[in-house]
Motif scaffolding. Sequence first.
Motif, PDB file in Angstrom:
ATOM      1  N   LEU A 262       0.975  -1.009   0.086  1.00  0.00           N
ATOM      2  CA  LEU A 262       0.075   0.054  -0.113  1.00  0.00           C
ATOM      3  C   LEU A 262       0.974   1.283   0.047  1.00  0.00           C
ATOM      4  O   LEU A 262       2.152   1.421   0.617  1.00  0.00           O
ATOM      5  CB  LEU A 262      -0.939   0.004   1.144  1.00  0.00           C
ATOM      6  N   PRO A 263       0.530   2.298  -0.697  1.00  0.00           N
ATOM      7  CA  PRO A 263      -1.130   2.622  -1.061  1.00  0.00           C
ATOM      8  C   PRO A 263      -1.133   2.081  -2.338  1.00  0.00           C
ATOM      9  O   PRO A 263      -0.287   1.841  -3.232  1.00  0.00           O
ATOM     10  CB  PRO A 263      -1.033   4.136  -0.895  1.00  0.00           C
ATOM     11  N   ALA A 264      -2.419   1.936  -2.935  1.00  0.00           N
ATOM     12  CA  ALA A 264      -2.904   1.536  -4.082  1.00  0.00           C
ATOM     13  C   ALA A 264      -4.016   2.026  -4.539  1.00  0.00           C
ATOM     14  O   ALA A 264      -4.914   2.549  -3.492  1.00  0.00           O
ATOM     15  CB  ALA A 264      -3.057  -0.053  -4.203  1.00  0.00           C
ATOM     16  N   ASP A 265      -4.561   2.261  -5.792  1.00  0.00           N
ATOM     17  CA  ASP A 265      -5.710   2.776  -5.953  1.00  0.00           C
ATOM     18  C   ASP A 265      -6.723   1.936  -6.034  1.00  0.00           C
ATOM     19  O   ASP A 265      -7.913   2.534  -5.776  1.00  0.00           O
ATOM     20  CB  ASP A 265      -5.513   3.256  -7.660  1.00  0.00           C
ATOM     21  N   ALA A 266      -6.401   0.589  -6.275  1.00  0.00           N
ATOM     22  CA  ALA A 266      -7.623  -0.510  -6.007  1.00  0.00           C
ATOM     23  C   ALA A 266      -7.004  -1.684  -5.469  1.00  0.00           C
ATOM     24  O   ALA A 266      -5.611  -1.883  -5.842  1.00  0.00           O
ATOM     25  CB  ALA A 266      -8.473  -0.752  -7.377  1.00  0.00           C
ATOM     26  N   ALA A 267      -7.554  -2.540  -4.896  1.00  0.00           N
ATOM     27  CA  ALA A 267      -7.163  -4.060  -4.590  1.00  0.00           C
ATOM     28  C   ALA A 267      -8.075  -4.752  -4.801  1.00  0.00           C
ATOM     29  O   ALA A 267      -9.304  -4.719  -4.592  1.00  0.00           O
ATOM     30  CB  ALA A 267      -6.813  -3.755  -3.045  1.00  0.00           C
ATOM     31  N   VAL A 268      -7.741  -5.996  -5.349  1.00  0.00           N
ATOM     32  CA  VAL A 268      -8.584  -7.325  -5.594  1.00  0.00           C
ATOM     33  C   VAL A 268      -8.066  -8.451  -4.659  1.00  0.00           C
ATOM     34  O   VAL A 268      -6.778  -8.743  -5.191  1.00  0.00           O
ATOM     35  CB  VAL A 268      -8.558  -7.736  -7.067  1.00  0.00           C
ATOM     36  N   PHE A 269      -9.024  -8.779  -3.808  1.00  0.00           N
ATOM     37  CA  PHE A 269      -8.349  -9.952  -3.058  1.00  0.00           C
ATOM     38  C   PHE A 269      -9.024 -11.255  -3.635  1.00  0.00           C
ATOM     39  O   PHE A 269     -10.171 -11.617  -2.986  1.00  0.00           O
ATOM     40  CB  PHE A 269      -8.949  -9.498  -1.479  1.00  0.00           C
ATOM     41  N   ALA A 270      -8.367 -12.062  -4.331  1.00  0.00           N
ATOM     42  CA  ALA A 270      -9.054 -13.159  -5.274  1.00  0.00           C
ATOM     43  C   ALA A 270      -8.127 -14.220  -4.269  1.00  0.00           C
ATOM     44  O   ALA A 270      -8.515 -15.587  -4.711  1.00  0.00           O
ATOM     45  CB  ALA A 270      -8.663 -13.060  -6.606  1.00  0.00           C
ATOM     46  N   ALA A 271      -7.237 -14.264  -3.318  1.00  0.00           N
ATOM     47  CA  ALA A 271      -6.887 -15.341  -2.732  1.00  0.00           C
ATOM     48  C   ALA A 271      -7.571 -15.876  -1.932  1.00  0.00           C
ATOM     49  O   ALA A 271      -8.485 -15.449  -1.333  1.00  0.00           O
ATOM     50  CB  ALA A 271      -5.517 -14.732  -2.115  1.00  0.00           C
ATOM     51  N   ALA A 272      -7.486 -17.251  -1.885  1.00  0.00           N
ATOM     52  CA  ALA A 272      -8.166 -18.275  -1.095  1.00  0.00           C
ATOM     53  C   ALA A 272      -7.413 -18.339   0.189  1.00  0.00           C
ATOM     54  O   ALA A 272      -6.838 -19.502   0.459  1.00  0.00           O
ATOM     55  CB  ALA A 272      -8.639 -19.505  -1.606  1.00  0.00           C
ATOM     56  N   VAL A 273      -7.554 -17.605   1.181  1.00  0.00           N
ATOM     57  CA  VAL A 273      -6.546 -17.605   2.386  1.00  0.00           C
ATOM     58  C   VAL A 273      -7.472 -18.652   3.390  1.00  0.00           C
ATOM     59  O   VAL A 273      -8.595 -18.537   3.760  1.00  0.00           O
ATOM     60  CB  VAL A 273      -6.786 -16.096   3.142  1.00  0.00           C
ATOM     61  N   ALA A 274      -6.293 -19.451   4.044  1.00  0.00           N
ATOM     62  CA  ALA A 274      -7.172 -20.175   4.974  1.00  0.00           C
ATOM     63  C   ALA A 274      -7.502 -19.586   6.420  1.00  0.00           C
ATOM     64  O   ALA A 274      -6.878 -18.646   6.610  1.00  0.00           O
ATOM     65  CB  ALA A 274      -5.911 -21.279   5.527  1.00  0.00           C
ATOM     66  N   ASP A 275      -8.596 -19.936   6.658  1.00  0.00           N
ATOM     67  CA  ASP A 275      -9.371 -19.158   7.753  1.00  0.00           C
ATOM     68  C   ASP A 275      -8.450 -19.563   9.155  1.00  0.00           C
ATOM     69  O   ASP A 275      -8.341 -18.631   9.942  1.00  0.00           O
ATOM     70  CB  ASP A 275     -10.687 -19.404   8.232  1.00  0.00           C
ATOM     71  N   TRP A 276      -7.855 -20.726   9.219  1.00  0.00           N
ATOM     72  CA  TRP A 276      -7.347 -20.977  10.377  1.00  0.00           C
ATOM     73  C   TRP A 276      -5.858 -21.555  10.178  1.00  0.00           C
ATOM     74  O   TRP A 276      -5.407 -21.983   9.230  1.00  0.00           O
ATOM     75  CB  TRP A 276      -8.048 -22.235  11.168  1.00  0.00           C
ATOM     76  N   ARG A 277      -5.159 -21.238  11.178  1.00  0.00           N
ATOM     77  CA  ARG A 277      -3.659 -21.912  11.297  1.00  0.00           C
ATOM     78  C   ARG A 277      -3.466 -22.609  12.421  1.00  0.00           C
ATOM     79  O   ARG A 277      -4.297 -22.632  13.258  1.00  0.00           O
ATOM     80  CB  ARG A 277      -2.521 -20.930  11.210  1.00  0.00           C
ATOM     81  N   MET A 278      -2.306 -23.507  12.652  1.00  0.00           N
ATOM     82  CA  MET A 278      -1.942 -24.379  13.569  1.00  0.00           C
ATOM     83  C   MET A 278      -1.451 -23.307  15.014  1.00  0.00           C
ATOM     84  O   MET A 278      -0.556 -22.549  14.470  1.00  0.00           O
ATOM     85  CB  MET A 278      -1.260 -25.532  13.461  1.00  0.00           C
ATOM     86  N   ALA A 279      -1.930 -23.473  16.059  1.00  0.00           N
ATOM     87  CA  ALA A 279      -1.588 -22.864  17.137  1.00  0.00           C
ATOM     88  C   ALA A 279      -0.337 -23.374  17.833  1.00  0.00           C
ATOM     89  O   ALA A 279       0.441 -22.827  18.424  1.00  0.00           O
ATOM     90  CB  ALA A 279      -2.678 -22.531  18.306  1.00  0.00           C
ATOM     91  N   ASN A 280      -0.127 -24.846  17.610  1.00  0.00           N
ATOM     92  CA  ASN A 280       0.964 -25.378  17.963  1.00  0.00           C
ATOM     93  C   ASN A 280       1.712 -26.112  16.727  1.00  0.00           C
ATOM     94  O   ASN A 280       2.359 -27.327  17.023  1.00  0.00           O
ATOM     95  CB  ASN A 280       0.579 -26.468  19.017  1.00  0.00           C
ATOM     96  N   THR A 281       2.199 -25.304  15.978  1.00  0.00           N
ATOM     97  CA  THR A 281       3.379 -25.979  15.154  1.00  0.00           C
ATOM     98  C   THR A 281       4.324 -26.370  15.443  1.00  0.00           C
ATOM     99  O   THR A 281       5.041 -25.842  16.537  1.00  0.00           O
ATOM    100  CB  THR A 281       3.292 -24.633  14.019  1.00  0.00           C
ATOM    101  N   VAL A 282       4.717 -27.675  15.236  1.00  0.00           N
ATOM    102  CA  VAL A 282       6.139 -28.356  15.495  1.00  0.00           C
ATOM    103  C   VAL A 282       7.073 -28.128  14.630  1.00  0.00           C
ATOM    104  O   VAL A 282       6.851 -28.259  13.294  1.00  0.00           O
ATOM    105  CB  VAL A 282       5.633 -29.567  15.847  1.00  0.00           C
TER     106      VAL A 282
END
Length: 395
Positions: A262-282
Motif C-alpha cells: 500500500l498505497p494502491a488505487d484499487a485492491a482485488v483480494f482473489a486469494a483463498a486464504v486459510a481461515d485457520w492456522r495451527m496454534a501449536n506448529t512443531v
Amino acid sequence: MAGKKILLIIGGGIAAFKSLDLIRRLREGGHSVTPVLTKAATEFVTPLSVSALAGEKVYQDLFDLNDEAEMGHIELSRAADLVVVAPATADLMGKMAAGLANDLASTLLMATDKRVLIAPSMNVRMWEHAATQRNLATLLEDGILTCGPNEGDMACGEFGFGRMAEPMEIVAAIEAAVNDGPLKGRHVLVTSGPTHEPIDPVRYIANRSSGAQGAAIAQALLGLGAKVTFVTGPADVAAPMGVDLIEVQTAAQMQAAVKAALPADAAVFAAAVADWRMANTVDEKIKKDGNGLPVLEFAENPDILASVCAEKQKPKLVVGFAAETQDVIENATAKRKRKGCDWIVANDVSPSTGIMGGSENDVTLISKDGAEDWPRMGKDQVAQRLAEKIAEALG
C-alpha cells in the motif's frame, strides 16, 4: 497495442547476447527498435548483428560528426516512447545515479525526457555490493523502472541474483510501461492462490485454489495499463509477466506483503486464504507412536480484507471474493457489509459446479447497489470484465 519506438541501450556484459533475442521479440510485437551500443558491449555482440536484427542503424559514438551535426543525441533521446537499458551493468547504473554523461549511452540517459526501464545484469557480489544497492535506491527514487535481475547460475560459475531477466519478461515490462490504457498510472494490488499453513515440516492446511482466477485478473489489469502488485500463495499457475511479484506461503506473510504494497488505487483480494492456522506448529514431523491421535490446536488467521478496509491508506476501490457452497448471494452480501469492502465477487464452488480448479467461473458482482449476475464464462473473460469495471469505477 500499437507499436512503440524503443531506444535500446546495450551495456557491456555477457548478457548482451540476450539483447539480440530481445530485439527480435520486440519487432515481432510490432515495435521498432533503435539500438545504441556502449564500447564495452561491442566486445560481446557486433554492431552488424544488432543492426541486422533491428533493421536500423546502430549508434555508438557521442562524437560522430554526421550524427552530431544535428545534435543527434538529443534527437535520439526524445524520439523514443521508452528508453530501455538491457543489460544495465553496474557501471551504467552508477553513471545514471550520479548523473554522469561521458559517452553516448550515458548522455542519452541524461538528455531524455521519456521514461527509462533498466534490466540489471552483473555478478551476484556486484549486485549485493552496498554501492550498487545505493545506486538502485537512487534510481528508483528518480522514477526509473526495473525488470529483474533474476536468481540463477552465472557465467562466472556463481549462483544468486544478478542474471538479466529473460527477453519475454523484459518485453512484458516494456509493454506495461508504454501501455496507454485506461488504467495507465494506476496501481492495483491483487492477491491470489491459496495459503499453506504448516502443521509440521511435511503437512499443512490449505484451500483448494489453483490461483487461475487471480492470475487472469492481474493479466487483464496489466492489459489496461495498470501497475500491478501481485501477492500470491503457492498457486498451480504461473504469475503473469510484468507484475511486481511477491510470493508468500502463509496468511501472515500475505498480510505483511499486502500492507507493504500500500498505497494502491484499487485492491482485488482473489486469494483463498486459510481461515485457520495451527496454534501449536512443531518443528519435527508428528509420528504415529501408538499413544492415540495428536492434539491439534487451531488459531484464527488475520482477516486481510477487513484489515485493509480499516486502513487509513484504504484503496479507493476494494474488491473481495466470496467462494460459497450454499446461500451464495445472502452470504456474500453479508460478507461485503461485514468486511467493509466496496464489491464482492461471489461464486458457487460446490463440487458439482466444477468451478474450484476449473477453467470457468460463474459469478455475481455484489455492491451497495445490489447483485449483478454474470453469465458463466471463462476465467479470462471474468477477469477482463472485472478489470474494465474497475477502470470505469476509478474514472
